[in-house]
Design a protein around this motif. Structure first.
Motif, PDB file in Angstrom:
ATOM      1  N   UNK A 153       0.849  -1.187   0.000  1.00 42.15           N
ATOM      2  CA  UNK A 153       0.000   0.000   0.000  1.00 42.15           C
ATOM      3  C   UNK A 153       0.884   1.236   0.000  1.00 42.15           C
ATOM      4  N   UNK A 154       0.642   2.117  -0.959  1.00 39.60           N
ATOM      5  CA  UNK A 154       1.352   3.391  -1.054  1.00 39.60           C
ATOM      6  C   UNK A 154       0.327   4.485  -0.814  1.00 39.60           C
ATOM      7  N   UNK A 155       0.567   5.316   0.187  1.00 41.37           N
ATOM      8  CA  UNK A 155      -0.316   6.451   0.486  1.00 41.37           C
ATOM      9  C   UNK A 155       0.397   7.736   0.110  1.00 41.37           C
ATOM     10  N   UNK A 156      -0.314   8.604  -0.590  1.00 39.88           N
ATOM     11  CA  UNK A 156       0.294   9.872  -1.001  1.00 39.88           C
ATOM     12  C   UNK A 156      -0.787  10.950  -1.050  1.00 39.88           C
ATOM     13  N   UNK A 157      -0.423  12.160  -0.650  1.00 38.02           N
ATOM     14  CA  UNK A 157      -1.300  13.322  -0.771  1.00 38.02           C
ATOM     15  C   UNK A 157      -0.702  14.238  -1.829  1.00 38.02           C
ATOM     16  N   UNK A 158      -1.387  14.372  -2.937  1.00 36.95           N
ATOM     17  CA  UNK A 158      -0.924  15.220  -4.031  1.00 36.95           C
ATOM     18  C   UNK A 158      -1.246  16.671  -3.694  1.00 36.95           C
ATOM     19  N   UNK A 159      -0.255  17.543  -3.793  1.00 44.82           N
ATOM     20  CA  UNK A 159      -0.426  18.934  -3.374  1.00 44.82           C
ATOM     21  C   UNK A 159      -0.687  19.895  -4.527  1.00 44.82           C
ATOM     22  N   UNK A 160      -0.645  19.384  -5.749  1.00 45.52           N
ATOM     23  CA  UNK A 160      -0.968  20.254  -6.886  1.00 45.52           C
ATOM     24  C   UNK A 160      -1.597  19.439  -7.998  1.00 45.52           C
ATOM     25  N   UNK A 161      -2.461  20.075  -8.772  1.00 46.41           N
ATOM     26  CA  UNK A 161      -3.105  19.378  -9.878  1.00 46.41           C
ATOM     27  C   UNK A 161      -2.119  19.139 -11.019  1.00 46.41           C
ATOM     28  N   UNK A 162      -2.490  18.244 -11.909  1.00 47.29           N
ATOM     29  CA  UNK A 162      -1.669  17.982 -13.084  1.00 47.29           C
ATOM     30  C   UNK A 162      -1.730  16.528 -13.491  1.00 47.29           C
ATOM     31  N   UNK A 163      -0.980  16.211 -14.529  1.00 42.96           N
ATOM     32  CA  UNK A 163      -0.884  14.848 -15.029  1.00 42.96           C
ATOM     33  C   UNK A 163       0.339  14.187 -14.418  1.00 42.96           C
ATOM     34  N   UNK A 164       0.106  13.083 -13.742  1.00 48.29           N
ATOM     35  CA  UNK A 164       1.163  12.316 -13.082  1.00 48.29           C
ATOM     36  C   UNK A 164       1.388  11.031 -13.859  1.00 48.29           C
ATOM     37  N   UNK A 165       2.638  10.601 -13.931  1.00 49.24           N
ATOM     38  CA  UNK A 165       2.971   9.378 -14.662  1.00 49.24           C
ATOM     39  C   UNK A 165       3.328   8.265 -13.689  1.00 49.24           C
ATOM     40  N   UNK A 166       2.999   7.050 -14.080  1.00 49.53           N
ATOM     41  CA  UNK A 166       3.400   5.852 -13.340  1.00 49.53           C
ATOM     42  C   UNK A 166       4.340   5.074 -14.252  1.00 49.53           C
ATOM     43  N   UNK A 167       5.552   4.820 -13.758  1.00 52.48           N
ATOM     44  CA  UNK A 167       6.545   4.082 -14.531  1.00 52.48           C
ATOM     45  C   UNK A 167       7.069   2.910 -13.713  1.00 52.48           C
ATOM     46  N   UNK A 168       7.399   1.836 -14.405  1.00 46.43           N
ATOM     47  CA  UNK A 168       8.018   0.685 -13.746  1.00 46.43           C
ATOM     48  C   UNK A 168       9.475   1.030 -13.467  1.00 46.43           C
ATOM     49  N   UNK A 169       9.911   0.833 -12.222  1.00 43.21           N
ATOM     50  CA  UNK A 169      11.268   1.199 -11.814  1.00 43.21           C
ATOM     51  C   UNK A 169      12.221   0.008 -11.751  1.00 43.21           C
ATOM     52  N   UNK A 170      11.749  -1.168 -12.093  1.00 44.21           N
ATOM     53  CA  UNK A 170      12.588  -2.364 -11.993  1.00 44.21           C
ATOM     54  C   UNK A 170      12.529  -3.093 -13.320  1.00 44.21           C
ATOM     55  N   UNK A 171      13.705  -3.369 -13.890  1.00 45.08           N
ATOM     56  CA  UNK A 171      13.716  -4.086 -15.168  1.00 45.08           C
ATOM     57  C   UNK A 171      13.012  -5.422 -14.985  1.00 45.08           C
ATOM     58  N   UNK A 172      11.966  -5.636 -15.778  1.00 45.65           N
ATOM     59  CA  UNK A 172      11.086  -6.790 -15.562  1.00 45.65           C
ATOM     60  C   UNK A 172      10.944  -7.668 -16.791  1.00 45.65           C
ATOM     61  N   UNK A 173      11.670  -7.363 -17.848  1.00 48.28           N
ATOM     62  CA  UNK A 173      11.591  -8.180 -19.051  1.00 48.28           C
ATOM     63  C   UNK A 173      11.585  -7.318 -20.307  1.00 48.28           C
TER      64      UNK A 173
END
Length: 75
Positions: free
Chosen positions: A40-60
């Motif tokens: 579980x990752x909890x986060x409070x975003x403090x500004x509007x905008x477009x956020x990206x999700x990227x894989x941080x571990x080489x997985x194939x």
């Protein structure tokens, strides 16, 4: 904006890194995605905008395609 959000992160195949980047491409949160376990990752975003999700571990071979995005809106 300014409300906590919970991400429940898991994987069906191998370990992945789950990284959230703000509109300036600064990493603001991360956790691991692991088979058979939910982080579980909890986060409070403090500004509007477009956020990206990227894989941080080489997985194939398709690692470079593991990207998504979402929009945080103001109230």
């Amino acid at each position: 904006v300014n409300k906590p959000v919970e991400f429940h992160v898991t994987s069906l195949d191998v370990n992945h890194g789950f990284g959230i980047y703000d509109p300036d491409m600064i990493l603001v949160g991360q956790t691991q995605a692991m088979p058979g376990y939910t982080n579980t990752l909890r986060h409070t975003f403090t500004r509007p905008g477009t956020y990206k999700v990227l894989c941080l571990e080489y997985c194939g071979l398709a690692h470079h395609n593991m990207a998504s995005e979402f929009t945080v809106v103001g109230q």
